[in-house]
Design a protein around this motif. Structure first.
Motif, PDB file in Angstrom:
ATOM      1  N   ILE A 363       0.846  -1.197   0.000  1.00  0.00           N
ATOM      2  CA  ILE A 363       0.000   0.000   0.000  1.00  0.00           C
ATOM      3  C   ILE A 363       0.879   1.244   0.000  1.00  0.00           C
ATOM      4  O   ILE A 363       0.673   2.188  -0.768  1.00  0.00           O
ATOM      5  CB  ILE A 363      -0.960   0.000   1.215  1.00  0.00           C
ATOM      6  N   GLY A 364       1.909   1.239   0.866  1.00  0.00           N
ATOM      7  CA  GLY A 364       2.820   2.376   0.941  1.00  0.00           C
ATOM      8  C   GLY A 364       3.487   2.633  -0.404  1.00  0.00           C
ATOM      9  O   GLY A 364       3.631   3.778  -0.844  1.00  0.00           O
ATOM     10  N   PHE A 365       3.858   1.562  -1.068  1.00  0.00           N
ATOM     11  CA  PHE A 365       4.543   1.687  -2.345  1.00  0.00           C
ATOM     12  C   PHE A 365       3.605   2.268  -3.407  1.00  0.00           C
ATOM     13  O   PHE A 365       3.934   3.235  -4.085  1.00  0.00           O
ATOM     14  CB  PHE A 365       5.066   0.306  -2.775  1.00  0.00           C
ATOM     15  N   PHE A 366       2.385   1.672  -3.500  1.00  0.00           N
ATOM     16  CA  PHE A 366       1.469   2.132  -4.549  1.00  0.00           C
ATOM     17  C   PHE A 366       0.984   3.557  -4.305  1.00  0.00           C
ATOM     18  O   PHE A 366       0.799   4.329  -5.229  1.00  0.00           O
ATOM     19  CB  PHE A 366       0.288   1.172  -4.694  1.00  0.00           C
ATOM     20  N   ALA A 367       0.791   3.902  -3.034  1.00  0.00           N
ATOM     21  CA  ALA A 367       0.319   5.251  -2.740  1.00  0.00           C
ATOM     22  C   ALA A 367       1.426   6.273  -2.992  1.00  0.00           C
ATOM     23  O   ALA A 367       1.160   7.413  -3.348  1.00  0.00           O
ATOM     24  CB  ALA A 367      -0.170   5.335  -1.295  1.00  0.00           C
ATOM     25  N   GLY A 368       2.694   5.845  -2.829  1.00  0.00           N
ATOM     26  CA  GLY A 368       3.791   6.798  -2.936  1.00  0.00           C
ATOM     27  C   GLY A 368       4.355   6.938  -4.341  1.00  0.00           C
ATOM     28  O   GLY A 368       4.957   7.952  -4.682  1.00  0.00           O
ATOM     29  N   ILE A 369       4.118   5.916  -5.165  1.00  0.00           N
ATOM     30  CA  ILE A 369       4.830   5.879  -6.441  1.00  0.00           C
ATOM     31  C   ILE A 369       4.383   6.986  -7.400  1.00  0.00           C
ATOM     32  O   ILE A 369       5.219   7.623  -8.050  1.00  0.00           O
ATOM     33  CB  ILE A 369       4.733   4.466  -7.077  1.00  0.00           C
ATOM     34  N   THR A 370       3.070   7.262  -7.459  1.00  0.00           N
ATOM     35  CA  THR A 370       2.582   8.272  -8.410  1.00  0.00           C
ATOM     36  C   THR A 370       3.150   9.664  -8.102  1.00  0.00           C
ATOM     37  O   THR A 370       3.767  10.293  -8.966  1.00  0.00           O
ATOM     38  CB  THR A 370       1.045   8.314  -8.406  1.00  0.00           C
ATOM     39  N   PRO A 371       2.950  10.165  -6.856  1.00  0.00           N
ATOM     40  CA  PRO A 371       3.524  11.482  -6.564  1.00  0.00           C
ATOM     41  C   PRO A 371       5.045  11.493  -6.689  1.00  0.00           C
ATOM     42  O   PRO A 371       5.632  12.491  -7.139  1.00  0.00           O
ATOM     43  CB  PRO A 371       3.100  11.771  -5.126  1.00  0.00           C
ATOM     44  N   ALA A 372       5.696  10.382  -6.348  1.00  0.00           N
ATOM     45  CA  ALA A 372       7.155  10.344  -6.408  1.00  0.00           C
ATOM     46  C   ALA A 372       7.634  10.437  -7.861  1.00  0.00           C
ATOM     47  O   ALA A 372       8.580  11.166  -8.168  1.00  0.00           O
ATOM     48  CB  ALA A 372       7.669   9.060  -5.760  1.00  0.00           C
ATOM     49  N   LEU A 373       6.953   9.703  -8.758  1.00  0.00           N
ATOM     50  CA  LEU A 373       7.317   9.759 -10.177  1.00  0.00           C
ATOM     51  C   LEU A 373       7.109  11.159 -10.723  1.00  0.00           C
ATOM     52  O   LEU A 373       7.922  11.693 -11.483  1.00  0.00           O
ATOM     53  CB  LEU A 373       6.473   8.756 -10.974  1.00  0.00           C
ATOM     54  N   ARG A 374       5.982  11.775 -10.302  1.00  0.00           N
ATOM     55  CA  ARG A 374       5.667  13.116 -10.788  1.00  0.00           C
ATOM     56  C   ARG A 374       6.763  14.104 -10.356  1.00  0.00           C
ATOM     57  O   ARG A 374       7.240  14.901 -11.143  1.00  0.00           O
ATOM     58  CB  ARG A 374       4.313  13.547 -10.240  1.00  0.00           C
ATOM     59  N   ALA A 375       7.188  13.977  -9.092  1.00  0.00           N
ATOM     60  CA  ALA A 375       8.215  14.891  -8.578  1.00  0.00           C
ATOM     61  C   ALA A 375       9.538  14.666  -9.292  1.00  0.00           C
ATOM     62  O   ALA A 375      10.279  15.609  -9.575  1.00  0.00           O
ATOM     63  CB  ALA A 375       8.386  14.680  -7.076  1.00  0.00           C
ATOM     64  N   ARG A 376       9.815  13.403  -9.615  1.00  0.00           N
ATOM     65  CA  ARG A 376      11.089  13.109 -10.258  1.00  0.00           C
ATOM     66  C   ARG A 376      11.159  13.764 -11.639  1.00  0.00           C
ATOM     67  O   ARG A 376      12.168  14.327 -12.034  1.00  0.00           O
ATOM     68  CB  ARG A 376      11.275  11.601 -10.387  1.00  0.00           C
ATOM     69  N   GLY A 377      10.029  13.696 -12.361  1.00  0.00           N
ATOM     70  CA  GLY A 377      10.047  14.187 -13.735  1.00  0.00           C
ATOM     71  C   GLY A 377       9.863  15.693 -13.843  1.00  0.00           C
ATOM     72  O   GLY A 377       9.926  16.241 -14.947  1.00  0.00           O
ATOM     73  N   MET A 378       9.620  16.355 -12.734  1.00  0.00           N
ATOM     74  CA  MET A 378       9.288  17.777 -12.791  1.00  0.00           C
ATOM     75  C   MET A 378      10.550  18.616 -13.025  1.00  0.00           C
ATOM     76  O   MET A 378      11.601  18.341 -12.462  1.00  0.00           O
ATOM     77  CB  MET A 378       8.655  18.158 -11.460  1.00  0.00           C
ATOM     78  N   SER A 379      10.422  19.680 -13.868  1.00  0.00           N
ATOM     79  CA  SER A 379      11.580  20.551 -14.076  1.00  0.00           C
ATOM     80  C   SER A 379      11.657  21.551 -12.924  1.00  0.00           C
ATOM     81  O   SER A 379      10.662  21.855 -12.278  1.00  0.00           O
ATOM     82  CB  SER A 379      11.448  21.277 -15.409  1.00  0.00           C
ATOM     83  N   VAL A 380      12.870  22.042 -12.674  1.00  0.00           N
ATOM     84  CA  VAL A 380      13.094  22.976 -11.559  1.00  0.00           C
ATOM     85  C   VAL A 380      12.167  24.184 -11.687  1.00  0.00           C
ATOM     86  O   VAL A 380      11.525  24.608 -10.723  1.00  0.00           O
ATOM     87  CB  VAL A 380      14.562  23.442 -11.542  1.00  0.00           C
ATOM     88  N   ILE A 381      12.111  24.739 -12.909  1.00  0.00           N
ATOM     89  CA  ILE A 381      11.342  25.968 -13.130  1.00  0.00           C
ATOM     90  C   ILE A 381       9.871  25.773 -12.785  1.00  0.00           C
ATOM     91  O   ILE A 381       9.296  26.513 -11.992  1.00  0.00           O
ATOM     92  CB  ILE A 381      11.424  26.406 -14.618  1.00  0.00           C
ATOM     93  N   SER A 382       9.275  24.694 -13.360  1.00  0.00           N
ATOM     94  CA  SER A 382       7.840  24.543 -13.157  1.00  0.00           C
ATOM     95  C   SER A 382       7.540  24.209 -11.705  1.00  0.00           C
ATOM     96  O   SER A 382       6.511  24.609 -11.174  1.00  0.00           O
ATOM     97  CB  SER A 382       7.271  23.489 -14.101  1.00  0.00           C
ATOM     98  N   ALA A 383       8.464  23.515 -11.032  1.00  0.00           N
ATOM     99  CA  ALA A 383       8.254  23.209  -9.627  1.00  0.00           C
ATOM    100  C   ALA A 383       8.287  24.480  -8.788  1.00  0.00           C
ATOM    101  O   ALA A 383       7.459  24.705  -7.915  1.00  0.00           O
ATOM    102  CB  ALA A 383       9.304  22.216  -9.145  1.00  0.00           C
ATOM    103  N   LEU A 384       9.245  25.335  -9.074  1.00  0.00           N
ATOM    104  CA  LEU A 384       9.383  26.567  -8.290  1.00  0.00           C
ATOM    105  C   LEU A 384       8.221  27.510  -8.546  1.00  0.00           C
ATOM    106  O   LEU A 384       7.828  28.280  -7.684  1.00  0.00           O
ATOM    107  CB  LEU A 384      10.703  27.261  -8.643  1.00  0.00           C
ATOM    108  N   ARG A 385       7.690  27.439  -9.761  1.00  0.00           N
ATOM    109  CA  ARG A 385       6.622  28.360 -10.133  1.00  0.00           C
ATOM    110  C   ARG A 385       5.276  27.969  -9.508  1.00  0.00           C
ATOM    111  O   ARG A 385       4.358  28.763  -9.472  1.00  0.00           O
ATOM    112  CB  ARG A 385       6.491  28.326 -11.663  1.00  0.00           C
ATOM    113  N   SER A 386       5.182  26.708  -9.094  1.00  0.00           N
ATOM    114  CA  SER A 386       3.878  26.223  -8.645  1.00  0.00           C
ATOM    115  C   SER A 386       3.419  26.993  -7.428  1.00  0.00           C
ATOM    116  O   SER A 386       4.206  27.496  -6.638  1.00  0.00           O
ATOM    117  CB  SER A 386       3.942  24.738  -8.330  1.00  0.00           C
ATOM    118  N   ASN A 387       2.109  27.071  -7.280  1.00  0.00           N
ATOM    119  CA  ASN A 387       1.514  27.967  -6.311  1.00  0.00           C
ATOM    120  C   ASN A 387       0.565  27.177  -5.417  1.00  0.00           C
ATOM    121  O   ASN A 387      -0.632  27.280  -5.538  1.00  0.00           O
ATOM    122  CB  ASN A 387       0.801  29.085  -7.092  1.00  0.00           C
ATOM    123  N   ALA A 388       1.155  26.380  -4.571  1.00  0.00           N
ATOM    124  CA  ALA A 388       0.281  25.571  -3.737  1.00  0.00           C
ATOM    125  C   ALA A 388       0.178  26.149  -2.330  1.00  0.00           C
ATOM    126  O   ALA A 388       1.124  26.707  -1.848  1.00  0.00           O
ATOM    127  CB  ALA A 388       0.807  24.147  -3.669  1.00  0.00           C
TER     128      ALA A 388
END
Lengths: 388, 405
Positions: A363-388
């Motif tokens: 469960i831990g693996f499946f719940a964590g894998i999607t956000p983790a993959l997304r974070a890995r593929g994110m570029s520095v610029i778009s990550a810094l620009r995000s407004n959460a």
């Protein structure tokens, strides 16, 4: 990636982390309990003795065999010992106070069932005295019966003509060393039942419920079983002779779809908890998007960012799921007493714990894998620009 | 008091659609499991309760709770059947009463999935008059009285070996031929019926198990079972009180509906306990999920709440707005859960009736009653999940909220 960063991110929202971990604990607890119930169902099959055969009517569970079969069974080659078992079906004061009672041959019983260990009282008195009984530890504790106590049982199946209950005296209390015999049964002398009926003081079915045979060392059980069934092929009652495991398995088979039913419930629980954990991890990841940008800008690799998010999920699940498993293990003995009469073999086994642990990590693996993959593929610029 | 428009909540749920979807699915899974258990309980008790007739009386031995335990000797049964004035007669003068013998016999399931206990009922020609249209021969013909022929309930045909038309079923050492298949809406459809005297000889059951009869209209049986009485005790009145004290044949009498409902009590209780236990445990997890989602919604909208309060919306309006949103989440979850569970409707299954050790085939039934309870449950989940975030939202001060503190 320092562990403190993982922990800090995880507990940034302590309430949310707590709620998710608590849901996980509840779900894993439930899964362990359900699994243990299924395991308990066939405990009698797994722990059955290999050297005992059960002779029963091939017509019905409720048909009795003639007493005269006993001598014929004893003379079959390969049979070392014969013991009668008769279901008594009584209750103590109220039908709700139900436990198994059997009229049996005390001497043969103790000889054939080495797992029955007398912990207090006298073996001699059980063998000798007519109204004596051997009582399981669990039942003795539940009703507070002690060695030497007399108590009444109301016979629902065997009713006394005077309308009074049957009287029993606790001669000894046993503890079972194996789950092939449970800890809640009352055994008493077949003669007590039989003589009372013969004297016209009680009514009820005549005959013997089942005969249990002990095989002589080296005897072939298939051969003995077919010899028994062949002997009574022409009646008066045809028999069906089975090993103890097969005999117990028939009751499991009668219960039917219960294991499938329980497994489906477990599946539902798992889906619900996986979605809940995924929800939490997605929320956490969204809030950490900017942090991810900062980390990447500082030179942390894609892999370590991936690890940061995945380990949060794993950590959360291990904490929550671990608590649930621990709760199931700790509550095990208590549950076993509560479920005593219905699920005598309730136990949270090592196998159950292993399965639950694997499930938690999955469960831990499946719940964590999607956000983790997304974070890995994110570029520095778009990550810094995000407004959460 | 001005309320926050509902479109605000709808949009908010839509904007955060992945969280909304996950929460809805999570609540849905919980609701589906709980309604599955309820549907099982419903299917089982409907089969028994709805098929029982109020105008058929069942006589059992004193102290017996089911026909397996009950017994009447031939003499006693004759006395009761011949002398009881309350027993009705048909236009031909035939008394509508019959003594039945009953035994759960060992049979192999068709699938090779082991053994099961099938009830065998020995009946007489008047038995069919007592049950009337409830027993219909669907294929073949009825058995001929006095012969070794049986008819088989429809639900057994593809579940149990040797139950097809023309097959031979052996009881102990006597073979019986299957000459008909009968239909019945109740548990009889899982039974084998044959001539009482032939079966009672083949099975060596010299005593009868129960007596069934139609009573003269207006007869008051007056039996109140433990599960239907307010104080949890059995009450006897009218005919049942008189027969309880009868000198010749003391016995218990009840309507068929009462008898059959009584048979389901043990399993229904187990399923109800299981259902409540699951509802509680899985509900807690679902409430936590809903709370998490609503807290995230709250965090994302802190400044909006500041704006709403400064515009003059009262804390109560904010509170209701958040509660409404949580309820919407719960409602969607409930609907999704019912949709998940819907394919179960009509699925046939079998389980053991613990009171008689016999197998009963029945179907899951997602009745409106079950669905309403499921949706009600999901609303409670939403309500509990939304309460704390809604309170926090309502307690925010406008300036601090706008500053996102």
């Amino acid at each position: 990636m320092p562990f403190s960063l993982i922990a800090k991110n995880l507990f940034k929202h302590p309430l949310r982390a707590l709620l998710t971990a608590a849901s996980l604990a509840v779900a894993l607890f439930l899964l362990c309990v359900l699994r243990s119930l299924v395991v308990a169902l066939d405990v009698g099959v797994r722990n059955a003795a290999a050297n005992r055969l059960i002779v029963q009517s091939s017509t019905s569970l409720f048909v009795y065999l003639p007493e005269a079969y006993e001598a014929k069974l004893a003379s079959i080659e390969g049979v070392q010992n014969v013991c009668k078992w008769n279901w008594f079906g009584g209750y103590y004061q109220d039908p709700k106070n139900f436990f198994a009672q059997f009229a049996t041959d005390p001497e043969a019983l103790l000889a054939m069932y080495p797992e029955i260990e007398i912990v207090s009282g006298s073996r001699e008195e059980f063998l000798k005295e007519r109204q004596a009984c051997l009582l399981g530890e669990g039942t003795a504790e539940k009703y507070g019966f002690k060695v030497g106590d007399n108590f009444p049982l109301i016979g629902a199946l065997f009713q006394r003509t005077d309308g009074e209950p049957w009287s029993f005296k606790v001669a000894a209390i046993y503890r079972s060393k194996k789950s092939s015999v449970d800890n809640n049964t009352l055994f008493f002398n077949y003669e007590y039942l039989h003589k009372t009926i013969d004297a016209g003081q009680a009514g009820g079915p005549q005959g013997v419920g089942i005969f249990v045979l002990e095989l002589a060392p080296g005897a072939d059980r298939v051969q003995v079983a077919s010899a028994v069934d062949a002997l009574f092929e022409g009646g008066p009652q045809r028999t069906q002779t089975a090993t103890e495991a097969e005999f117990n398995a028939q009751f499991v088979s009668m219960i039917g779809n219960v294991p499938l039913f329980v497994t489906s419930i477990g599946g539902g629980v798992m889906i619900a908890i996986l979605l809940a954990t995924l929800n939490t991890m997605l929320m956490a990841a969204r809030e950490q998007t900017r942090d991810v940008g900062v980390l990447k800008a500082l030179g942390f690799s894609d892999g370590s960012v991936f690890g940061l998010l995945l380990s949060q999920s794993l950590l959360l699940c291990i904490a929550g799921g671990g608590a649930g498993i621990a709760l199931a293990v700790l509550s095990g003995p208590g549950m076993a007493i509560k479920l005593g009469t219905m699920f005598p073999g309730y136990e949270v086994t090592k196998g159950t714990i292993m399965q639950a642990a694997i499930l938690t990590i999955a469960i831990g693996f499946f719940a964590g894998i999607t956000p983790a993959l997304r974070a890995r593929g994110m570029s520095v610029i778009s990550a810094l620009r995000s407004n959460a | 008091m001005a309320l926050v428009p509902i479109s605000y909540n709808l949009r908010s749920l839509f904007v955060r659609r992945s969280a909304t979807l996950l929460t809805v699915l999570g609540i849905g899974a919980t609701v589906a499991v709980v309604s599955g258990v309820l549907a099982l309980e419903q299917g089982f008790s409907t089969l028994f309760t709805d098929s029982g007739r109020d105008d058929v009386a069942i006589f059992l031995r004193q102290g017996a709770t089911n026909e397996g335990d009950s017994s009447f000797t031939r003499e006693r049964a004759e006395i009761l059947m011949k002398t009881l004035p309350e027993i009705a007669s048909d236009s031909a003068g035939q008394r509508l009463v019959s003594a039945e013998c009953y035994l759960a016999v060992r049979r192999n399931k068709v699938s090779g999935a082991g053994e099961t206990n099938v009830p065998v009922r020995g009946v007489q020609p008047p038995t069919f008059l007592v049950y009337g249209d409830d027993i219909r021969i669907g294929a073949g013909r009825n058995f001929t009285p006095g012969t070794d022929e049986v008819i088989v309930g429809r639900k057994l045909v593809d579940r149990v070996e040797h139950c097809e038309l023309g097959d031979t079923i052996t009881f102990n050492t006597t073979p019986f031929r299957v000459v008909g298949i009968f239909d019945n809406a109740g548990p009889f459809a899982s039974e084998i019926w044959g001539d009482r005297d032939r079966l009672s000889e083949a099975l060596e059951r010299p005593v009868f198990n129960r007596i069934v009869a139609r009573l003269v209209p207006g007869t008051e049986i007056g039996f109140t079972p433990t599960w239907a009485s307010t104080d949890g005790k059995e009450h006897l009145d009218g005919l049942s009180a008189r027969l309880d004290k009868d000198v010749q044949v003391p016995c218990r009498v009840m309507t068929e509906r009462q008898y059959l409902t009584g048979q389901t009590q043990a399993l229904s209780t187990v399923l109800k306990i299981l259902g409540s236990f699951l509802a509680l445990v899985m509900g807690v997890a679902a409430v936590f999920t809903a709370t998490n989602t609503m807290l995230a919604a709250l965090a994302a909208r802190t400044s909006e709440i500041g704006i709403l309060t400064s515009l003059g919306f009262r804390p109560l309006a904010i509170f209701s707005s958040f509660m409404l949103e949580a309820l919407l989440l719960g409602l969607c979850g409930g609907i999704v859960g019912c949709l998940f569970a819907l394919p179960l409707n009509g699925v046939r299954t079998g389980t053991m009736n613990f009171q008689t050790f016999t197998e009963v085939a029945f179907a899951f039934r997602l009745t409106p009653h079950v669905l309403i309870r499921a949706v009600g449950f999901s609303l409670v989940l939403g309500l509990l999940g939304g309460a704390w975030p809604a309170l926090r939202a309502a307690a925010m001060s406008p300036t601090r909220a706008m500053r996102r503190e």
